[in-house]
Design a protein around this motif. Structure first.
Motif, PDB file in Angstrom:
ATOM      1  N   CYS A 141      -3.265  -1.136  -3.756  1.00 58.33           N
ATOM      2  CA  CYS A 141      -4.342  -1.837  -3.034  1.00 58.33           C
ATOM      3  C   CYS A 141      -5.345  -2.423  -4.029  1.00 58.33           C
ATOM      4  O   CYS A 141      -5.754  -3.574  -3.908  1.00 58.33           O
ATOM      5  CB  CYS A 141      -5.068  -0.879  -2.093  1.00 58.33           C
ATOM      6  N   CYS A 193       0.823  -1.226   0.000  1.00 60.16           N
ATOM      7  CA  CYS A 193       0.000   0.000   0.000  1.00 60.16           C
ATOM      8  C   CYS A 193       0.855   1.273   0.000  1.00 60.16           C
ATOM      9  O   CYS A 193       1.879   1.348   0.662  1.00 60.16           O
ATOM     10  CB  CYS A 193      -0.923  -0.022   1.213  1.00 60.16           C
ATOM     11  N   GLU A 194       0.378   2.265  -0.740  1.00 59.81           N
ATOM     12  CA  GLU A 194       1.098   3.536  -0.812  1.00 59.81           C
ATOM     13  C   GLU A 194       0.770   4.447   0.365  1.00 59.81           C
ATOM     14  O   GLU A 194       1.541   5.342   0.688  1.00 59.81           O
ATOM     15  CB  GLU A 194       0.759   4.233  -2.146  1.00 59.81           C
ATOM     16  N   HIS A 195      -0.365   4.259   0.992  1.00 56.57           N
ATOM     17  CA  HIS A 195      -0.743   5.103   2.135  1.00 56.57           C
ATOM     18  C   HIS A 195      -1.291   4.265   3.290  1.00 56.57           C
ATOM     19  O   HIS A 195      -2.442   4.452   3.698  1.00 56.57           O
ATOM     20  CB  HIS A 195      -1.832   6.126   1.728  1.00 56.57           C
ATOM     21  N   CYS A 209      -4.742   1.276   2.813  1.00 61.93           N
ATOM     22  CA  CYS A 209      -5.740   2.325   2.595  1.00 61.93           C
ATOM     23  C   CYS A 209      -6.956   1.789   1.840  1.00 61.93           C
ATOM     24  O   CYS A 209      -8.070   2.275   1.997  1.00 61.93           O
ATOM     25  CB  CYS A 209      -5.118   3.514   1.861  1.00 61.93           C
ATOM     26  N   GLY A 210      -6.737   0.787   0.996  1.00 63.75           N
ATOM     27  CA  GLY A 210      -7.863   0.210   0.248  1.00 63.75           C
ATOM     28  C   GLY A 210      -8.239   0.985  -1.006  1.00 63.75           C
ATOM     29  O   GLY A 210      -9.159   0.586  -1.718  1.00 63.75           O
ATOM     30  N   HIS A 211      -7.536   2.100  -1.264  1.00 66.00           N
ATOM     31  CA  HIS A 211      -7.906   2.935  -2.417  1.00 66.00           C
ATOM     32  C   HIS A 211      -6.801   3.132  -3.441  1.00 66.00           C
ATOM     33  O   HIS A 211      -7.077   3.385  -4.605  1.00 66.00           O
ATOM     34  CB  HIS A 211      -8.340   4.335  -1.943  1.00 66.00           C
ATOM     35  N   CYS A 212      -5.546   3.061  -3.002  1.00 67.45           N
ATOM     36  CA  CYS A 212      -4.449   3.397  -3.913  1.00 67.45           C
ATOM     37  C   CYS A 212      -4.343   2.340  -5.033  1.00 67.45           C
ATOM     38  O   CYS A 212      -4.909   1.254  -4.918  1.00 67.45           O
ATOM     39  CB  CYS A 212      -3.136   3.516  -3.137  1.00 67.45           C
TER      40      CYS A 212
HETATM   41 ZN   LIG Z   1      -3.342   1.488  -0.433  1.00 59.32          ZN
END
Ligand SMILES: [Zn+2]
Length: 380
Positions: free
Chosen positions: A67, A52-54, A61-64
Protein backbone atom coordinates in the motif's frame (compact mmCIF):
# COMPACT_ATOMS: atom_id res chain seq x y z
CA UNK A 1 -4.56 5.92 -1.98
CA UNK A 2 -7.48 3.98 -0.51
CA UNK A 3 -10.99 3.99 -2.00
CA UNK A 4 -12.07 5.67 1.24
CA UNK A 5 -9.81 8.65 0.45
CA UNK A 6 -11.78 9.39 -2.73
CA UNK A 7 -14.93 11.51 -2.57
CA UNK A 8 -18.05 10.04 -4.22
CA UNK A 9 -18.15 7.21 -6.79
CA UNK A 10 -19.58 4.66 -4.31
CA UNK A 11 -20.97 2.39 -7.06
CA UNK A 12 -17.73 2.45 -9.08
CA UNK A 13 -15.58 1.65 -6.04
CA UNK A 14 -17.91 -1.23 -5.16
CA UNK A 15 -17.76 -2.57 -8.73
CA UNK A 16 -13.94 -2.40 -8.81
CA UNK A 17 -13.55 -4.07 -5.41
CA UNK A 18 -16.11 -6.67 -6.48
CA UNK A 19 -14.10 -7.52 -9.61
CA UNK A 20 -10.98 -7.97 -7.52
CA UNK A 21 -12.77 -10.07 -4.86
CA UNK A 22 -14.36 -12.39 -7.41
CA UNK A 23 -11.08 -12.90 -9.28
CA UNK A 24 -12.70 -11.53 -12.47
CA UNK A 25 -10.22 -8.75 -13.11
CA UNK A 26 -10.50 -7.35 -16.65
CA UNK A 27 -6.91 -7.27 -17.92
CA UNK A 28 -7.44 -3.95 -19.70
CA UNK A 29 -9.76 -1.19 -18.51
CA UNK A 30 -10.31 2.25 -19.93
CA UNK A 31 -11.51 4.81 -17.39
CA UNK A 32 -12.73 7.94 -19.12
CA UNK A 33 -13.65 11.26 -17.56
CA UNK A 34 -13.55 15.03 -17.91
CA UNK A 35 -10.09 16.29 -16.94
CA UNK A 36 -9.54 16.16 -13.17
CA UNK A 37 -12.61 14.14 -12.12
CA UNK A 38 -10.85 11.31 -10.28
CA UNK A 39 -10.09 8.51 -12.77
CA UNK A 40 -6.41 8.46 -11.79
CA UNK A 41 -7.29 8.37 -8.08
CA UNK A 42 -9.69 5.46 -8.70
CA UNK A 43 -7.13 3.58 -10.82
CA UNK A 44 -4.49 3.97 -8.11
CA UNK A 45 -6.90 2.89 -5.36
CA UNK A 46 -7.87 -0.16 -7.44
CA UNK A 47 -4.22 -1.14 -8.00
CA UNK A 48 -3.54 -0.63 -4.30
CA UNK A 49 -6.50 -2.86 -3.39
CA UNK A 50 -5.21 -5.64 -5.66
CA UNK A 51 -1.66 -5.33 -4.32
CA UNK A 52 -2.59 -4.93 -0.64
CA UNK A 53 -1.43 -7.63 1.76
CA UNK A 54 -4.35 -7.18 4.16
CA UNK A 55 -7.39 -5.91 2.23
CA UNK A 56 -10.60 -5.74 4.21
CA UNK A 57 -14.16 -4.39 3.89
CA UNK A 58 -13.74 -3.66 0.21
CA UNK A 59 -10.67 -1.46 0.64
CA UNK A 60 -6.89 -1.73 0.97
CA UNK A 61 -5.36 -1.55 4.46
CA UNK A 62 -3.33 1.59 3.71
CA UNK A 63 -0.46 0.46 5.95
CA UNK A 64 1.29 -2.56 4.47
CA UNK A 65 4.50 -2.15 2.40
CA UNK A 66 2.58 -2.67 -0.88
CA UNK A 67 0.00 0.00 0.00
CA UNK A 68 2.75 2.40 0.97
CA UNK A 69 4.69 1.89 -2.23
CA UNK A 70 1.65 2.28 -4.47
CA UNK A 71 0.61 5.42 -2.57
CA UNK A 72 4.04 6.93 -3.19
CA UNK A 73 4.12 5.63 -6.80
CA UNK A 74 7.33 3.74 -6.09
CA UNK A 75 6.00 0.17 -6.28
CA UNK A 76 8.42 -1.75 -8.56
CA UNK A 77 5.53 -3.44 -10.41
CA UNK A 78 3.61 -0.22 -11.03
CA UNK A 79 4.51 1.29 -14.39
CA UNK A 80 3.23 4.69 -15.43
CA UNK A 81 3.08 5.76 -19.05
CA UNK A 82 2.13 9.26 -20.21
CA UNK A 83 2.72 11.35 -23.34
CA UNK A 84 6.04 13.18 -23.67
CA UNK A 85 8.04 15.55 -25.83
CA UNK A 86 11.24 17.53 -25.39
CA UNK A 87 11.23 19.30 -22.03
CA UNK A 88 13.08 20.38 -18.94
CA UNK A 89 14.87 17.07 -18.36
CA UNK A 90 15.23 15.57 -21.82
CA UNK A 91 18.62 17.12 -22.59
CA UNK A 92 19.77 16.41 -26.14
CA UNK A 93 17.60 13.29 -26.51
CA UNK A 94 15.42 13.45 -29.62
CA UNK A 95 11.67 13.58 -29.03
CA UNK A 96 11.16 10.14 -30.61
CA UNK A 97 13.49 8.55 -28.05
CA UNK A 98 12.04 10.16 -24.92
CA UNK A 99 10.06 7.84 -22.64
CA UNK A 100 7.91 8.65 -19.59
CA UNK A 101 10.62 7.48 -17.25
CA UNK A 102 12.61 10.67 -18.03
CA UNK A 103 9.87 12.72 -16.33
CA UNK A 104 8.64 10.11 -13.84
CA UNK A 105 9.86 12.06 -10.82
CA UNK A 106 7.84 15.11 -11.94
CA UNK A 107 4.76 12.93 -12.47
CA UNK A 108 5.24 11.32 -9.05
CA UNK A 109 5.53 14.62 -7.18
CA UNK A 110 2.45 15.99 -8.94
CA UNK A 111 0.25 12.90 -8.56
CA UNK A 112 1.15 12.12 -4.95
CA UNK A 113 0.37 15.67 -3.92
CA UNK A 114 -2.80 15.93 -6.03
CA UNK A 115 -4.11 12.89 -7.97
CA UNK A 116 -6.77 15.18 -9.51
CA UNK A 117 -4.20 17.25 -11.42
CA UNK A 118 -5.16 18.60 -14.87
CA UNK A 119 -3.42 17.69 -18.15
CA UNK A 120 -2.05 21.22 -18.40
CA UNK A 121 -0.48 20.89 -14.93
CA UNK A 122 1.43 17.79 -16.02
CA UNK A 123 2.64 19.63 -19.13
CA UNK A 124 3.81 22.44 -16.88
CA UNK A 125 5.43 20.07 -14.37
CA UNK A 126 7.54 18.35 -17.01
CA UNK A 127 8.42 21.69 -18.60
CA UNK A 128 7.33 20.78 -22.12
CA UNK A 129 8.93 23.00 -24.71
CA UNK A 130 5.90 22.77 -27.02
CA UNK A 131 2.23 22.25 -26.40
CA UNK A 132 2.14 18.89 -28.20
CA UNK A 133 2.97 15.48 -26.82
CA UNK A 134 2.44 11.83 -27.63
CA UNK A 135 3.22 8.29 -26.60
CA UNK A 136 5.89 7.19 -29.08
CA UNK A 137 7.31 3.93 -30.42
CA UNK A 138 10.24 4.01 -28.00
CA UNK A 139 7.74 4.01 -25.13
CA UNK A 140 5.83 1.06 -26.61
CA UNK A 141 9.08 -0.90 -27.00
CA UNK A 142 10.14 -0.12 -23.44
CA UNK A 143 6.76 -1.16 -22.08
CA UNK A 144 6.90 -4.48 -23.99
CA UNK A 145 10.34 -5.10 -22.54
CA UNK A 146 9.29 -4.36 -18.95
CA UNK A 147 6.17 -6.49 -19.17
CA UNK A 148 8.11 -9.44 -20.57
CA UNK A 149 10.02 -9.62 -17.27
CA UNK A 150 8.52 -11.41 -14.28
CA UNK A 151 6.95 -9.28 -11.58
CA UNK A 152 9.41 -8.15 -8.95
CA UNK A 153 7.13 -8.60 -5.95
CA UNK A 154 5.56 -11.79 -7.31
CA UNK A 155 2.07 -10.29 -7.58
CA UNK A 156 0.24 -8.09 -10.07
CA UNK A 157 1.99 -5.89 -12.59
CA UNK A 158 0.13 -2.64 -13.25
CA UNK A 159 0.34 -0.24 -16.15
CA UNK A 160 -1.28 3.12 -15.51
CA UNK A 161 -1.55 4.50 -19.04
CA UNK A 162 -2.43 8.21 -18.91
CA UNK A 163 -4.00 9.67 -22.08
CA UNK A 164 -4.07 6.75 -24.56
CA UNK A 165 -5.62 9.22 -27.04
CA UNK A 166 -2.08 10.55 -27.59
CA UNK A 167 -0.75 7.13 -28.64
CA UNK A 168 0.88 7.24 -32.07
CA UNK A 169 -0.40 4.69 -34.57
CA UNK A 170 2.95 2.89 -34.95
CA UNK A 171 3.28 2.73 -31.17
CA UNK A 172 -0.28 1.42 -30.81
CA UNK A 173 0.44 -1.34 -33.32
CA UNK A 174 3.33 -2.49 -31.16
CA UNK A 175 1.07 -2.66 -28.11
CA UNK A 176 -2.00 -4.35 -29.58
CA UNK A 177 -0.96 -7.91 -28.86
CA UNK A 178 0.20 -6.98 -25.37
CA UNK A 179 -3.13 -5.31 -24.52
CA UNK A 180 -5.13 -8.17 -26.01
CA UNK A 181 -3.20 -10.96 -24.32
CA UNK A 182 -1.09 -9.47 -21.55
CA UNK A 183 1.30 -11.69 -19.60
CA UNK A 184 -0.35 -13.35 -16.60
CA UNK A 185 -1.40 -11.03 -13.74
CA UNK A 186 -0.81 -7.88 -15.77
CA UNK A 187 -3.37 -5.12 -15.64
CA UNK A 188 -3.66 -2.15 -18.01
CA UNK A 189 -5.53 0.85 -16.61
CA UNK A 190 -5.99 3.46 -19.32
CA UNK A 191 -7.14 6.94 -18.30
CA UNK A 192 -8.63 9.00 -21.08
CA UNK A 193 -10.10 12.50 -21.37
CA UNK A 194 -11.08 12.06 -25.01
CA UNK A 195 -12.17 8.42 -25.44
CA UNK A 196 -13.49 9.20 -28.94
CA UNK A 197 -9.89 9.82 -29.99
CA UNK A 198 -8.52 6.54 -28.60
CA UNK A 199 -7.64 4.23 -31.50
CA UNK A 200 -10.44 1.77 -32.03
CA UNK A 201 -8.00 -1.13 -31.97
CA UNK A 202 -7.06 -0.23 -28.39
CA UNK A 203 -10.52 0.87 -27.26
CA UNK A 204 -12.13 -2.38 -28.42
CA UNK A 205 -9.69 -4.41 -26.34
CA UNK A 206 -10.62 -2.65 -23.10
CA UNK A 207 -13.52 -2.80 -20.72
CA UNK A 208 -14.58 0.83 -20.61
CA UNK A 209 -15.89 2.61 -17.55
CA UNK A 210 -17.18 6.18 -17.46
CA UNK A 211 -16.16 8.26 -14.45
CA UNK A 212 -18.92 10.90 -14.38
CA UNK A 213 -18.56 14.45 -13.05
CA UNK A 214 -19.20 14.79 -9.31
CA UNK A 215 -22.14 16.77 -7.93
CA UNK A 216 -21.41 20.32 -6.63
CA UNK A 217 -22.11 19.02 -3.12
CA UNK A 218 -19.51 16.24 -3.48
CA UNK A 219 -16.89 18.65 -4.82
CA UNK A 220 -17.60 21.08 -1.97
CA UNK A 221 -17.19 18.26 0.57
CA UNK A 222 -13.87 17.24 -0.98
CA UNK A 223 -12.60 20.84 -0.99
CA UNK A 224 -13.65 21.45 2.62
CA UNK A 225 -11.85 18.24 3.63
CA UNK A 226 -8.72 19.73 2.02
CA UNK A 227 -9.05 22.76 4.28
CA UNK A 228 -10.65 25.32 1.92
CA UNK A 229 -13.13 27.78 3.39
CA UNK A 230 -16.76 26.92 2.96
CA UNK A 231 -17.67 29.96 0.83
CA UNK A 232 -14.73 29.43 -1.56
CA UNK A 233 -15.42 25.68 -1.74
CA UNK A 234 -19.12 26.21 -2.47
CA UNK A 235 -18.40 28.81 -5.14
CA UNK A 236 -15.82 26.69 -6.99
CA UNK A 237 -17.94 23.56 -6.63
CA UNK A 238 -20.70 25.25 -8.62
CA UNK A 239 -18.54 26.32 -11.55
CA UNK A 240 -15.95 23.52 -11.89
CA UNK A 241 -18.13 21.17 -13.95
CA UNK A 242 -17.88 18.36 -11.39
CA UNK A 243 -14.08 18.22 -11.56
CA UNK A 244 -12.20 18.43 -8.27
CA UNK A 245 -9.04 19.00 -10.31
CA UNK A 246 -10.51 22.07 -12.03
CA UNK A 247 -11.79 23.46 -8.72
CA UNK A 248 -8.42 22.98 -7.02
CA UNK A 249 -6.65 24.59 -9.94
CA UNK A 250 -8.91 27.64 -9.73
CA UNK A 251 -8.54 27.93 -5.95
CA UNK A 252 -4.78 27.72 -6.16
CA UNK A 253 -4.69 30.33 -8.91
CA UNK A 254 -6.25 32.88 -6.55
CA UNK A 255 -4.02 35.63 -7.93
CA UNK A 256 -5.35 35.02 -11.43
CA UNK A 257 -8.88 35.25 -10.12
CA UNK A 258 -8.24 38.61 -8.47
CA UNK A 259 -6.79 39.83 -11.75
CA UNK A 260 -9.84 38.47 -13.62
CA UNK A 261 -12.13 40.33 -11.26
CA UNK A 262 -10.27 43.57 -11.94
CA UNK A 263 -10.37 43.07 -15.72
CA UNK A 264 -14.04 42.16 -15.67
CA UNK A 265 -14.80 45.31 -13.69
CA UNK A 266 -12.77 47.52 -16.08
CA UNK A 267 -14.34 45.85 -19.09
CA UNK A 268 -17.92 46.34 -17.91
CA UNK A 269 -17.27 49.96 -16.90
CA UNK A 270 -15.76 50.71 -20.31
CA UNK A 271 -18.65 49.04 -22.15
CA UNK A 272 -21.28 50.85 -20.08
CA UNK A 273 -19.55 54.20 -20.72
CA UNK A 274 -19.19 53.50 -24.47
CA UNK A 275 -15.40 53.55 -24.24
CA UNK A 276 -14.82 50.76 -26.77
CA UNK A 277 -11.09 51.45 -27.14
CA UNK A 278 -10.60 50.89 -23.39
CA UNK A 279 -12.66 47.69 -23.58
CA UNK A 280 -10.48 46.40 -26.42
CA UNK A 281 -7.39 47.18 -24.36
CA UNK A 282 -8.67 44.79 -21.67
CA UNK A 283 -9.28 42.20 -24.41
CA UNK A 284 -5.68 42.56 -25.58
CA UNK A 285 -4.43 41.83 -22.07
CA UNK A 286 -6.47 38.63 -21.92
CA UNK A 287 -5.30 37.58 -25.39
CA UNK A 288 -1.72 38.08 -24.17
CA UNK A 289 -2.12 35.70 -21.19
CA UNK A 290 0.57 33.03 -21.04
CA UNK A 291 -1.63 30.01 -21.72
CA UNK A 292 -4.85 29.01 -23.44
CA UNK A 293 -5.97 27.49 -20.13
CA UNK A 294 -5.85 30.93 -18.50
CA UNK A 295 -7.80 32.51 -21.36
CA UNK A 296 -10.44 29.81 -21.03
CA UNK A 297 -10.47 30.33 -17.27
CA UNK A 298 -11.20 34.03 -17.84
CA UNK A 299 -14.19 33.20 -20.10
CA UNK A 300 -15.53 30.79 -17.47
CA UNK A 301 -15.02 33.47 -14.83
CA UNK A 302 -17.01 36.04 -16.87
CA UNK A 303 -19.72 33.48 -17.51
CA UNK A 304 -20.01 32.84 -13.78
CA UNK A 305 -20.09 36.56 -12.92
CA UNK A 306 -22.90 37.14 -15.44
CA UNK A 307 -24.81 34.24 -13.91
CA UNK A 308 -24.44 35.86 -10.47
CA UNK A 309 -25.66 39.20 -11.86
CA UNK A 310 -28.67 37.48 -13.42
CA UNK A 311 -29.53 35.71 -10.13
CA UNK A 312 -29.32 39.00 -8.24
CA UNK A 313 -31.68 40.59 -10.77
CA UNK A 314 -34.15 37.77 -10.00
CA UNK A 315 -33.82 38.40 -6.23
CA UNK A 316 -32.00 35.08 -5.85
CA UNK A 317 -28.79 36.47 -4.39
CA UNK A 318 -28.46 33.55 -1.95
CA UNK A 319 -27.93 31.19 -4.89
CA UNK A 320 -25.06 33.23 -6.28
CA UNK A 321 -22.41 32.02 -3.76
CA UNK A 322 -20.26 35.10 -4.26
CA UNK A 323 -17.36 36.22 -2.10
CA UNK A 324 -17.80 39.67 -0.54
CA UNK A 325 -15.93 41.73 -3.14
CA UNK A 326 -17.61 39.97 -6.06
CA UNK A 327 -21.00 40.35 -4.45
CA UNK A 328 -20.43 44.09 -4.31
CA UNK A 329 -19.37 44.28 -7.96
CA UNK A 330 -22.24 42.08 -9.18
CA UNK A 331 -24.79 44.08 -7.17
CA UNK A 332 -23.65 47.32 -8.80
CA UNK A 333 -23.74 45.81 -12.27
CA UNK A 334 -27.09 44.11 -11.68
CA UNK A 335 -28.62 47.57 -11.49
CA UNK A 336 -26.98 48.76 -14.70
CA UNK A 337 -27.35 45.99 -17.33
CA UNK A 338 -30.49 44.32 -18.60
CA UNK A 339 -31.27 40.72 -17.52
CA UNK A 340 -31.16 39.68 -21.18
CA UNK A 341 -27.45 40.50 -21.37
CA UNK A 342 -26.31 37.55 -19.24
CA UNK A 343 -28.24 34.92 -21.17
CA UNK A 344 -27.20 36.32 -24.56
CA UNK A 345 -23.53 36.41 -23.63
CA UNK A 346 -23.44 32.80 -22.40
CA UNK A 347 -23.49 31.41 -25.96
CA UNK A 348 -20.71 33.77 -27.12
CA UNK A 349 -18.53 32.86 -24.14
CA UNK A 350 -19.00 29.13 -24.79
CA UNK A 351 -18.04 29.69 -28.44
CA UNK A 352 -14.94 31.63 -27.44
CA UNK A 353 -13.79 28.73 -25.24
CA UNK A 354 -14.45 26.36 -28.15
CA UNK A 355 -12.32 28.43 -30.53
CA UNK A 356 -9.49 28.91 -28.01
CA UNK A 357 -9.19 25.11 -27.93
CA UNK A 358 -8.98 25.13 -31.72
CA UNK A 359 -6.15 27.64 -31.73
CA UNK A 360 -7.98 30.49 -33.46
CA UNK A 361 -6.01 33.78 -33.25
CA UNK A 362 -6.69 34.96 -29.72
CA UNK A 363 -6.50 38.67 -30.35
CA UNK A 364 -9.21 38.42 -32.99
CA UNK A 365 -11.29 36.17 -30.73
CA UNK A 366 -11.28 38.54 -27.77
CA UNK A 367 -11.86 41.63 -29.93
CA UNK A 368 -14.86 39.85 -31.42
CA UNK A 369 -16.14 38.84 -27.98
CA UNK A 370 -15.90 42.43 -26.74
CA UNK A 371 -17.69 43.75 -29.84
CA UNK A 372 -20.53 41.34 -29.13
CA UNK A 373 -20.66 42.39 -25.50
CA UNK A 374 -20.80 46.01 -26.58
CA UNK A 375 -23.70 45.39 -28.98
CA UNK A 376 -25.67 43.33 -26.44
CA UNK A 377 -25.06 45.24 -23.25
CA UNK A 378 -28.57 46.76 -23.12
CA UNK A 379 -28.20 49.32 -20.43
CA UNK A 380 -31.11 49.62 -18.00
ZN1 LIG B 1 -2.26 -2.84 2.38
Amino acid sequence: MRFADITGYAAIKKALAGMADSGRVAHAMLLYENDGCGALALALAYAQYLACEHPHDGDSCGHCPSCNRIAKLIHPDLHVVFPTNTGSKSGKTKAENIVSDVYMEDFRVLAVENPYFLESQLMEAIGLETKSWDVNVAEAKELSRILSLTSIEGGWKFVIFYLPETLRLEAANKLLKLVEEPPEKTLFLFISHQPQKVLQTIFSRCQSLRIPPLSPQEVATALSALGYEEADAAEQARVCGGSIGAALYALRSGDDTRQFEQWFSQLMEALLDDRLVDAWAVGDQIAALSSREKQKAFCIFVSDMLRKIFLMQQDLEDLSYATASRKELCRTLAGRVSPKFASRMQTFLDKTVYYIDRNVNQKILFTDLIDRMSININRV
